[in-house]
Every structure is written in structure tokens, then in C-alpha cells.
Scaffold this motif. Structure first.
Motif, PDB file in Angstrom:
ATOM      1  N   CYS A  21     -19.703  26.002 -47.690  1.00 13.64           N
ATOM      2  CA  CYS A  21     -20.676  25.595 -48.710  1.00 13.64           C
ATOM      3  C   CYS A  21     -22.082  26.004 -48.270  1.00 13.64           C
ATOM      4  O   CYS A  21     -22.491  25.707 -47.136  1.00 13.64           O
ATOM      5  CB  CYS A  21     -20.594  24.081 -48.886  1.00 13.64           C
ATOM      6  SG  CYS A  21     -21.924  23.424 -49.882  1.00 13.64           S
ATOM      7  N   ALA A  22     -22.823  26.652 -49.162  1.00  8.89           N
ATOM      8  CA  ALA A  22     -24.157  27.143 -48.807  1.00  8.89           C
ATOM      9  C   ALA A  22     -25.118  25.997 -48.472  1.00  8.89           C
ATOM     10  O   ALA A  22     -26.111  26.198 -47.775  1.00  8.89           O
ATOM     11  CB  ALA A  22     -24.713  27.975 -49.960  1.00  8.89           C
ATOM     12  N   PHE A  23     -24.816  24.793 -48.946  1.00  9.23           N
ATOM     13  CA  PHE A  23     -25.724  23.661 -48.717  1.00  9.23           C
ATOM     14  C   PHE A  23     -25.380  22.912 -47.411  1.00  9.23           C
ATOM     15  O   PHE A  23     -26.091  22.001 -47.030  1.00  9.23           O
ATOM     16  CB  PHE A  23     -25.644  22.717 -49.935  1.00  9.23           C
ATOM     17  CG  PHE A  23     -26.665  21.615 -49.937  1.00  9.23           C
ATOM     18  CD1 PHE A  23     -28.025  21.882 -49.832  1.00  9.23           C
ATOM     19  CD2 PHE A  23     -26.269  20.282 -50.039  1.00  9.23           C
ATOM     20  CE1 PHE A  23     -28.964  20.862 -49.831  1.00  9.23           C
ATOM     21  CE2 PHE A  23     -27.201  19.252 -50.050  1.00  9.23           C
ATOM     22  CZ  PHE A  23     -28.547  19.549 -49.937  1.00  9.23           C
ATOM     23  N   HIS A  24     -24.317  23.327 -46.708  1.00 13.66           N
ATOM     24  CA  HIS A  24     -23.821  22.478 -45.617  1.00 13.66           C
ATOM     25  C   HIS A  24     -24.822  22.226 -44.481  1.00 13.66           C
ATOM     26  O   HIS A  24     -24.840  21.124 -43.947  1.00 13.66           O
ATOM     27  CB  HIS A  24     -22.437  22.947 -45.115  1.00 13.66           C
ATOM     28  CG  HIS A  24     -22.445  24.035 -44.093  1.00 13.66           C
ATOM     29  ND1 HIS A  24     -22.113  25.331 -44.392  1.00 13.66           N
ATOM     30  CD2 HIS A  24     -22.725  24.015 -42.759  1.00 13.66           C
ATOM     31  CE1 HIS A  24     -22.182  26.055 -43.291  1.00 13.66           C
ATOM     32  NE2 HIS A  24     -22.567  25.295 -42.308  1.00 13.66           N
ATOM     33  N   PRO A  25     -25.720  23.185 -44.114  1.00 15.82           N
ATOM     34  CA  PRO A  25     -26.639  22.852 -43.016  1.00 15.82           C
ATOM     35  C   PRO A  25     -27.627  21.728 -43.380  1.00 15.82           C
ATOM     36  O   PRO A  25     -28.246  21.143 -42.495  1.00 15.82           O
ATOM     37  CB  PRO A  25     -27.388  24.167 -42.771  1.00 15.82           C
ATOM     38  CG  PRO A  25     -26.549  25.231 -43.400  1.00 15.82           C
ATOM     39  CD  PRO A  25     -25.886  24.575 -44.559  1.00 15.82           C
ATOM     40  N   ARG A  26     -27.771  21.427 -44.654  1.00 11.02           N
ATOM     41  CA  ARG A  26     -28.764  20.422 -45.076  1.00 11.02           C
ATOM     42  C   ARG A  26     -28.117  19.169 -45.673  1.00 11.02           C
ATOM     43  O   ARG A  26     -28.814  18.252 -46.086  1.00 11.02           O
ATOM     44  CB  ARG A  26     -29.696  21.039 -46.137  1.00 11.02           C
ATOM     45  CG  ARG A  26     -30.330  22.344 -45.706  1.00 11.02           C
ATOM     46  CD  ARG A  26     -31.116  22.978 -46.844  1.00 11.02           C
ATOM     47  NE  ARG A  26     -32.337  22.260 -47.137  1.00 11.02           N
ATOM     48  CZ  ARG A  26     -33.111  22.497 -48.194  1.00 11.02           C
ATOM     49  NH1 ARG A  26     -32.758  23.424 -49.062  1.00 11.02           N
ATOM     50  NH2 ARG A  26     -34.201  21.813 -48.390  1.00 11.02           N
ATOM     51  N   CYS A  27     -26.793  19.174 -45.754  1.00 12.19           N
ATOM     52  CA  CYS A  27     -26.129  18.145 -46.548  1.00 12.19           C
ATOM     53  C   CYS A  27     -25.869  16.860 -45.752  1.00 12.19           C
ATOM     54  O   CYS A  27     -25.237  16.909 -44.691  1.00 12.19           O
ATOM     55  CB  CYS A  27     -24.803  18.689 -47.079  1.00 12.19           C
ATOM     56  SG  CYS A  27     -23.933  17.482 -48.084  1.00 12.19           S
ATOM     57  N   PRO A  28     -26.312  15.699 -46.247  1.00 11.82           N
ATOM     58  CA  PRO A  28     -26.052  14.442 -45.539  1.00 11.82           C
ATOM     59  C   PRO A  28     -24.579  14.028 -45.612  1.00 11.82           C
ATOM     60  O   PRO A  28     -24.160  13.150 -44.865  1.00 11.82           O
ATOM     61  CB  PRO A  28     -26.948  13.431 -46.270  1.00 11.82           C
ATOM     62  CG  PRO A  28     -27.259  14.031 -47.594  1.00 11.82           C
ATOM     63  CD  PRO A  28     -27.140  15.518 -47.449  1.00 11.82           C
ATOM     64  N   GLU A  29     -23.808  14.650 -46.485  1.00 10.22           N
ATOM     65  CA  GLU A  29     -22.396  14.263 -46.604  1.00 10.22           C
ATOM     66  C   GLU A  29     -21.454  15.348 -46.062  1.00 10.22           C
ATOM     67  O   GLU A  29     -20.273  15.390 -46.409  1.00 10.22           O
ATOM     68  CB  GLU A  29     -22.090  13.935 -48.067  1.00 10.22           C
ATOM     69  CG  GLU A  29     -22.955  12.779 -48.563  1.00 10.22           C
ATOM     70  CD  GLU A  29     -22.632  12.343 -49.963  1.00 10.22           C
ATOM     71  OE1 GLU A  29     -21.487  11.934 -50.186  1.00 10.22           O
ATOM     72  OE2 GLU A  29     -23.530  12.436 -50.823  1.00 10.22           O
TER      73      GLU A  29
END
Ligand code: SF4
Length: 345
Positions: free
Chosen positions: A309-317
Motif C-alpha cells: 500500500c502506497a500509504f503504509h509508511p504513514r499509516c497508523p493502522e
């Protein structure tokens, strides 16, 4: 090239399917738009939100076929259900057209218009406002100078420009920022388009002028029944304007639903992050202190392709071993609500 000549089904005006707009650079490929699907119905206002660099403006430029080189549409369809003068519609794939063809030039500024963030980029500083609007009208309509002037004054009146007939002879530098943006909107609306693409049209304005411009756009949309694709990073503006909302991150749609669900039932961690980073009206009214939580980290380098997922480095979940391994698909949670996240698989 028209795909067929039959009447379109339903109220669909524009269908974007798997749109990919890439920039091949020496440093690598920038996937500015990376598989976007959006559908806009006649008379509908669809908001597109996301941080800078998420691909929302490049989606708009792709529709208009104004992607600056070396960018180009690499894949996908932009199916415009174009009304015919004799009634009915045909469907034309804008992605398939030559960017300089007469087909796209006949559509651009006529059936699909665009309003940009900074009005001075859309207006020539050396020609009067009236001349610029009448030229746009005469480009697309068989009218003489006098008739074009009347259409231009009417367009300025519709955007509530003070003293429209006098403003026709003004140069852009003689107008305030708000008046310039009204002139640009008048120019975009003079040919009564079916779709208006508004790319952050109020970002450069103060809040009072912004409220007036939003009011004008809402009124014009209700009066003319045109559809609007409203691009913004401002969720407050989305709440004011849109019926449906598309949230984009790194060139992809990560959530798509109606405006109520975005605010009261957001699903994607990125959408939740965007909402947590704006103040709540009830807290402001009640004078309550509120901690605003910015989304951690930065949008990654456009040249970098992240696994998973492209958002994974920033994702709290973030779920290790899942989110950093597989890219999530856009899945439908319920009728009209889709999300791209492993949490919902
Ligand atoms: Fe976060 Fe994983 Fe969902 Fe991506 S897929 S948004 S990293 S939970």
C-alpha cells in the motif's frame, strides 16, 4: 474519435476508466495518475481531495488533454457522453484524441471548461476582460461581435461581477483578485459547458471572497444544471460544494463515497487523517481547545515505487507483512462507498 452514435444510458456525463498519466524522466517514471476511475453524472458536483502531489490536478489536465510534456496518457479511457445538436448523445474517448486535434479544441472551453487556481495564468495581461471573453465565445459559437459582447456581459452578470458592462473594458490588473476569478469563471461559463472543472479556484482568495465565489458557483450550477469536478485540498470547501467525494493518494483513488459518509463514516486511514487535521466547527463555536493531528510523514518521492500500500509508511493502522507486501484493490463496502485498504478485505 466517437465510439458510437447511440444515446447514452442513464445520466452519465464523463467516465474515467483506469486512467494512467505518466512522466518519463531521466530520474525515473512519475506515475502522476495511476489507474483512476471516476464517474460524473449530469448536474452532479464531484469533489476530488488530497494533498499536493496526489494526482488530482493531473487528472483534470488529462481530461482537458493539457498534460504538459513529457507527461502523457499511458493507458485508460475518458469517455465523454457528448450531447448532439439534434438530441441524444454520442460517446467520445478524450484519451484517444490527439491533444491538438480540432475535436478536443471544440470540446475544450466549450462543452468542458476549466477554472484554475490563479486567474492571472488564465487571463492575458495585455487584453481587456471583454475581449478575452468575446474571443472565447466567437471561437465556439457562430455569433457576430455584438452578439458575443452581449453573451460576455451576460456571463459577467451571472457571476455577479459589479458593473459588468464597464468591467468589459478593464484589463485584468485593474481588477481585484476576486473580480479576476469572477472574470475567469465567466469566461469558462460563457459557452454554457456541460462540465466545469474547477482546480482550487478559491485557494488564492481571502475567506470572504472565497465564500462569495463558492456562492456564485453553487448558484450557477443549480441554475444551469452543469456538472462540476471540484478539485481542492480543503475539506471545508468539499462540504460546501460536493455531493460525492473522491479521495486521492499518490495517483490512486483510495476512497469514494457521498459527502455525508466522508465526514461521518470515513473508512480509509488517509481520509481519517485528513479529517483529523482540520478544526471542528463545534469546538470553535464552544471555544474548546482541540489538538489537530497532522498526518505523519511526507508523501514519498514521486520516483519511488513502494511495495504494498502506497500509504503504509504513514499509516497508523499499518499491518506488517500485509500492507507492505500487497497492494490493496479498491473494494466496494456498500452501494456507493468504495475503499482501497486491506483492513476491509
Ligand atoms: Fe493503512 Fe494498510 Fe490500509 Fe494501507 S492497506 S491504508 S497501510 S491499513
Amino acid at each position: 474519435m466517437a465510439l458510437n452514435g447511440e444515446s447514452s444510458s442513464g445520466d452519465v456525463l464523463l467516465e474515467i476508466r483506469n486512467l494512467k498519466t505518466y512522466f518519463e524522466l531521466d530520474e525515473g517514471t512519475v506515475r502522476a495518475v495511476n489507474g483512476v476511475d471516476i464517474e460524473i453524472k449530469r448536474g452532479q458536483v464531484v469533489g476530488v481531495v488530497g494533498e499536493s502531489g496526489c494526482g488530482k490536478s493531473m487528472t483534470a489536465m488529462s481530461i482537458m488533454r493539457l498534460v504538459p510534456p513529457p507527461g502523457q496518457i499511458a493507458e485508460g479511457e475518458i469517455r465523454f457522453h457528448r450531447p448532439q445538436s439534434g438530441g441524444g448523445t454520442d460517446i467520445i474517448d478524450l484519451a484517444d484524441l490527439d491533444a491538438n486535434s480540432s475535436d478536443i479544441r471544440n470540446i475544450r472551453g466549450n462543452q468542458i471548461s476549466m477554472v484554475f487556481q490563479e486567474p492571472m495564468t488564465a487571463l492575458s495581461p495585455v487584453r481587456t476582460v471583454g475581449k478575452q471573453i468575446t474571443e472565447a465565445v466567437r471561437l465556439h459559437q457562430k455569433v457576430n461581435n455584438l452578439e458575443a459582447r452581449e453573451i460576455a456581459i451576460d456571463a459577467l452578470q451571472r457571476v455577479k461581477m459589479p458593473n459588468p458592462a464597464q468591467r468589459m473594458d478593464d484589463y485584468p490588473f485593474q481588477l481585484s483578485g476576486g473580480m479576476r476569478q469572477r472574470a475567469v469563471i465567466a469566461m469558462a461559463l460563457a459557452c454554457r459547458p456541460q462540465l466545469l472543472i474547477a482546480d482550487e479556484p478559491t485557494t488564492a482568495l481571502d475567506v470572504t471572497t472565497e465564500a462569495q465565489i463558492l456562492d456564485v458557483m453553487r448558484g450557477l450550477q443549480e441554475e444551469s444544471g452543469m456538472a462540476i469536478l471540484y478539485i481542492t485540498h480543503n475539506l471545508g470547501v468539499v462540504a460546501e460544494m460536493a455531493e460525492e467525494v473522491v479521495v486521492m493518494y499518490l495517483g490512486k483513488v483510495v476512497e469514494h463515497t457521498d459527502v455525508e459518509s466522508i465526514f461521518y463514516n470515513p473508512k480509509h486511514p488517509y481520509t481519517k487523517g485528513l479529517l483529523n487535521s482540520i478544526p471542528r466547527l463545534e469546538n470553535i463555536v464552544q471555544g474548546k481547545k482541540e489538538k489537530l493531528n497532522a498526518i505523519e510523514g511526507m508523501i514519498p518521492s514521486p520516483y519511488k515505487r513502494l511495495q504494498g500500500c502506497a500509504f503504509h509508511p504513514r499509516c497508523p493502522e499499518f499491518m506488517e507483512g500485509v500492507c507492505d507486501q500487497r497492494e490493496p484493490e479498491l473494494i466496494q463496502l456498500e452501494e456507493g462507498h468504495s475503499v482501497r485498504c486491506h483492513l476491509y478485505e
